[in-house]
Structure formats: C-alpha cells, structure tokens
Design a protein around this motif. Structure first.
Motif, PDB file in Angstrom:
ATOM      1  N   GLU A  90       0.836  -1.202   0.000  1.00  0.00           N
ATOM      2  CA  GLU A  90       0.000   0.000   0.000  1.00  0.00           C
ATOM      3  C   GLU A  90       0.874   1.256   0.000  1.00  0.00           C
ATOM      4  O   GLU A  90       0.644   2.206  -0.760  1.00  0.00           O
ATOM      5  N   ILE A  91       1.905   1.239   0.840  1.00  0.00           N
ATOM      6  CA  ILE A  91       2.835   2.381   0.913  1.00  0.00           C
ATOM      7  C   ILE A  91       3.567   2.555  -0.410  1.00  0.00           C
ATOM      8  O   ILE A  91       3.689   3.672  -0.933  1.00  0.00           O
ATOM      9  N   MET A  92       4.048   1.461  -0.980  1.00  0.00           N
ATOM     10  CA  MET A  92       4.795   1.551  -2.233  1.00  0.00           C
ATOM     11  C   MET A  92       3.898   1.967  -3.395  1.00  0.00           C
ATOM     12  O   MET A  92       4.331   2.690  -4.296  1.00  0.00           O
ATOM     13  N   ASP A  93       2.654   1.531  -3.390  1.00  0.00           N
ATOM     14  CA  ASP A  93       1.694   1.977  -4.413  1.00  0.00           C
ATOM     15  C   ASP A  93       1.513   3.493  -4.343  1.00  0.00           C
ATOM     16  O   ASP A  93       1.488   4.183  -5.370  1.00  0.00           O
ATOM     17  N   GLN A  94       1.380   3.983  -3.120  1.00  0.00           N
ATOM     18  CA  GLN A  94       1.185   5.417  -2.908  1.00  0.00           C
ATOM     19  C   GLN A  94       2.395   6.211  -3.395  1.00  0.00           C
ATOM     20  O   GLN A  94       2.257   7.238  -4.070  1.00  0.00           O
ATOM     21  N   LEU A  95       3.580   5.709  -3.074  1.00  0.00           N
ATOM     22  CA  LEU A  95       4.810   6.394  -3.486  1.00  0.00           C
ATOM     23  C   LEU A  95       4.948   6.415  -5.006  1.00  0.00           C
ATOM     24  O   LEU A  95       5.241   7.457  -5.607  1.00  0.00           O
ATOM     25  N   ARG A  96       4.716   5.277  -5.641  1.00  0.00           N
ATOM     26  CA  ARG A  96       4.845   5.222  -7.104  1.00  0.00           C
ATOM     27  C   ARG A  96       3.834   6.129  -7.796  1.00  0.00           C
ATOM     28  O   ARG A  96       4.129   6.734  -8.824  1.00  0.00           O
ATOM     29  N   LYS A  97       2.648   6.229  -7.221  1.00  0.00           N
ATOM     30  CA  LYS A  97       1.627   7.114  -7.789  1.00  0.00           C
ATOM     31  C   LYS A  97       2.097   8.561  -7.749  1.00  0.00           C
ATOM     32  O   LYS A  97       1.934   9.318  -8.724  1.00  0.00           O
ATOM     33  N   GLU A  98       2.717   8.949  -6.638  1.00  0.00           N
ATOM     34  CA  GLU A  98       3.234  10.316  -6.502  1.00  0.00           C
ATOM     35  C   GLU A  98       4.369  10.581  -7.492  1.00  0.00           C
ATOM     36  O   GLU A  98       4.506  11.697  -8.010  1.00  0.00           O
ATOM     37  N   TRP A  99       5.171   9.562  -7.753  1.00  0.00           N
ATOM     38  CA  TRP A  99       6.314   9.725  -8.654  1.00  0.00           C
ATOM     39  C   TRP A  99       5.941   9.565 -10.123  1.00  0.00           C
ATOM     40  O   TRP A  99       6.741   9.871 -11.002  1.00  0.00           O
ATOM     41  N   GLY A 100       4.764   9.045 -10.378  1.00  0.00           N
ATOM     42  CA  GLY A 100       4.352   8.778 -11.760  1.00  0.00           C
ATOM     43  C   GLY A 100       4.983   7.528 -12.333  1.00  0.00           C
ATOM     44  O   GLY A 100       5.221   7.436 -13.542  1.00  0.00           O
ATOM     45  N   VAL A 101       5.250   6.544 -11.469  1.00  0.00           N
ATOM     46  CA  VAL A 101       5.851   5.280 -11.908  1.00  0.00           C
ATOM     47  C   VAL A 101       4.769   4.205 -11.961  1.00  0.00           C
ATOM     48  O   VAL A 101       4.111   3.913 -10.962  1.00  0.00           O
TER      49      VAL A 101
END
Length: 324
Positions: A306-317
């Motif tokens: 969940e945390i990594m999904d959130q981070l990737r969404k913010e980065w556009g990955v």
C-alpha cells in the motif's frame, strides 16, 4: 519437507545452497522455462527432479512447498499457479507488483486453506528480535528518529531498468528500509513525503522517503541503484542510539550512550545464508495448520505494498501490467 524452486536464477541458487544444508528441508524439484537449465541446476544443487515448465512442476504430488524465485513482475502469475494446484507458497519480495495483486493471492490462499508467505528475509532473522529487545530495554531511552539506507550500483540490470519487469529501486531494494522502519516503529503513520529520481524508462533509480508518525516519531529512508551506501540503520533516542550494520542482512548491532560512547555490541549468530529462517518459519506454520507466518503476516505484506503503491503514484511510476 520437500521443497521446489520455481525459477533457476541467482537468488534460486542461494536458496538451493541453503536448503541443501538444512535438516528439516530437502531439495526436491526445480523448474525453469528451459529444461536444460533446470536439469543443470538440479544436478549442481542435488535436486531429485527437474522440470522444463512451471506447470509440470506444480502437478507433482510430492511437492510440499514452492519457493518462487522469479522477477517480482511475475510473482502474481506464478504464485496463483501454485495456489491453484494446492501448493504452499513462499514468494520472494516484492511479494507482488501492487496491493491489488497481493489481495487477490491472499484471498485465493485463504479459500484453499494454503500457506502463503512473503520471503522478505529481514522479517524472519534473529536480528529483528534483538532490535526489539534493545528498544524495549530502554537503554537508548525513548526512540524518536530512525534513518535507514540501502544502495548498490545496479542501475544497468534489466530487473532494475525495465518497466516490464516492474523495475526501479523501490520494489527491489527500497522495500528493505521501509520494512526496517515498520519493524522498529510500527505502521501508525500520519503522513509520508518523498522524492525520486527517475530513469529515461520511467522507473525510480533512487528515492528518499520520510514517515511522520502520529506519535511524533520520524523515519528517513533512502534507497539507490546508482551508488554504494553503508546500508546502516540508526535508531536514536533521548538516552543514546543504536546502529544496525547492514539492514539487508544484519551483521552487528552497536549501542551508544548519550555521550556517544559504545556500551553494547551484539554480533549476529552464524547462519547458512539467512534464507533458512524464512524456510523454517514456513515449515513451522504449515505443520501448525496456519495460513500465514507470524513473522510476516498478510496484513504487513499488504501495508508495505500500500505504501509503495502510494509512493509510485506520486512519482508517476507505473508498470505495463497495471495498465491492462
């Protein structure tokens, strides 16, 4: 317990060497997409069976536990295959590409009453218990901040640079600083801030992540595929601090007093490779009829994703399989 390995790459070799030295487990079968590769692997590490397809191996009635050693881009597909054939699964990290895939696998495993575990080895190691004991002892006082880093010069590796392989620093190595923080400080996080440097293929090459906890604690985490780092984790309190040498496979834990003098030094016990702890945890859970390992329960696997999904969404990955 008869263990099979799905995939015959480098990480599979480490696991094979490990199982070969364990009393409670045996090297039973290995599968690769190429039979010749599987046969050579089996001969080198003493496996009884070699298969030229994953589908053939999971149909073998003798297989009790499957260790999935393929790239994390394929974990969902391969774990699902094993579960559908009633095989207990120990799946390498990152468990899946995203939380959605993980939830689907966990649901299937529970439906079939099969063990499903994530092979993030730091969750199973003796060092985790030791770190928790030090924190509970109060020797460094009340902990307030945590820093952790992990870095290797691996940006040219296909598994890192290729979006089709769910590449990037985060899923490959950033998962370790995140788990380090969650193991020490828990997951009651109020907010997350971050920054990342992306490659021309659109994956993160390095990143910096900060967790602000609801009780005021902070964790600052870094991972990079561009540089070599000291891999240290430092937990600081109002009476001293703790230095964990190599958060990826803890070698030593050093405790320092308020005047920065070393007062304790814990050397970690000798190990085969470090993988043996996750295998033993799975064997124990299976014998007890459990569907998850207490060291890395499903809820924790989902929280990390969940945390990594959130981070990737913010980065556009994002990855190709997520766009289907």
């Amino acid at each position: 317990m008869k263990i099979a390995i799905l995939g015959a790459g480098n990480i599979a070799s480490v696991m094979a060497k490990t199982i070969g030295q364990m009393e409670e487990a045996s090297c039973y079968a290995v599968a690769a997409r190429d039979y010749t590769r599987a046969k050579e692997f089996a001969e080198e590490y003493g496996f009884q069976k070699a298969y030229g397809s994953y589908e053939e191996m999971v149909q073998d009635q003798e297989v009790e536990l499957v260790y999935i050693a393929t790239p994390h881009s394929h974990h969902y597909e391969h774990a699902k295959l094993c579960l559908e054939y009633g095989k207990h699964v120990l799946c390498e990290k990152a468990f899946t590409v995203n939380e959605k895939e993980a939830r689907a696998l966990i649901s299937l495993a529970r439906e079939k009453k099969i063990l499903l575990a994530e092979a993030i080895w730091t969750r199973y190691m003796p060092s985790r218990k030791r770190i928790n004991e030090v924190l509970a002892s109060g020797i460094i006082g009340t902990p307030h901040t945590l820093t952790a880093n992990l870095g290797y010069v691996i940006a040219d590796k296909p598994r890192i640079i290729e979006p089709s392989l769910a590449g990037g620093a985060l899923l490959d190595i950033g998962i370790y600083p995140i788990n380090f923080a969650l193991m020490a400080f828990g997951d009651d996080i109020e907010s997350i801030s971050s920054a990342a440097v992306l490659s021309n293929t659109g994956v993160d090459l390095q990143n910096s992540i900060t967790f602000k906890y609801k009780d005021g604690k902070m964790a600052i985490l870094n991972s990079t595929t561009l540089a070599l780092t000291n891999r240290e984790g430092i937990i600081s309190g109002d009476k001293g601090y703790m230095v964990v040498e190599n958060i990826n496979n803890c070698e030593r834990i050093r405790i320092f007093s308020h005047d920065r003098k070393e007062i304790e030094n814990f050397i970690m016990p000798k190990q085969i490779s470090g993988y043996e702890y996750e295998v033993r945890a799975c064997i124990k859970a299976i014998k007890e009829g459990k569907l998850e390992c207490e060291e890395m329960p499903h809820i924790d696997t989902l929280r990390v994703l969940e945390i990594m999904d959130q981070l990737r969404k913010e980065w556009g990955v994002s990855y190709p399989q997520e766009e289907c």
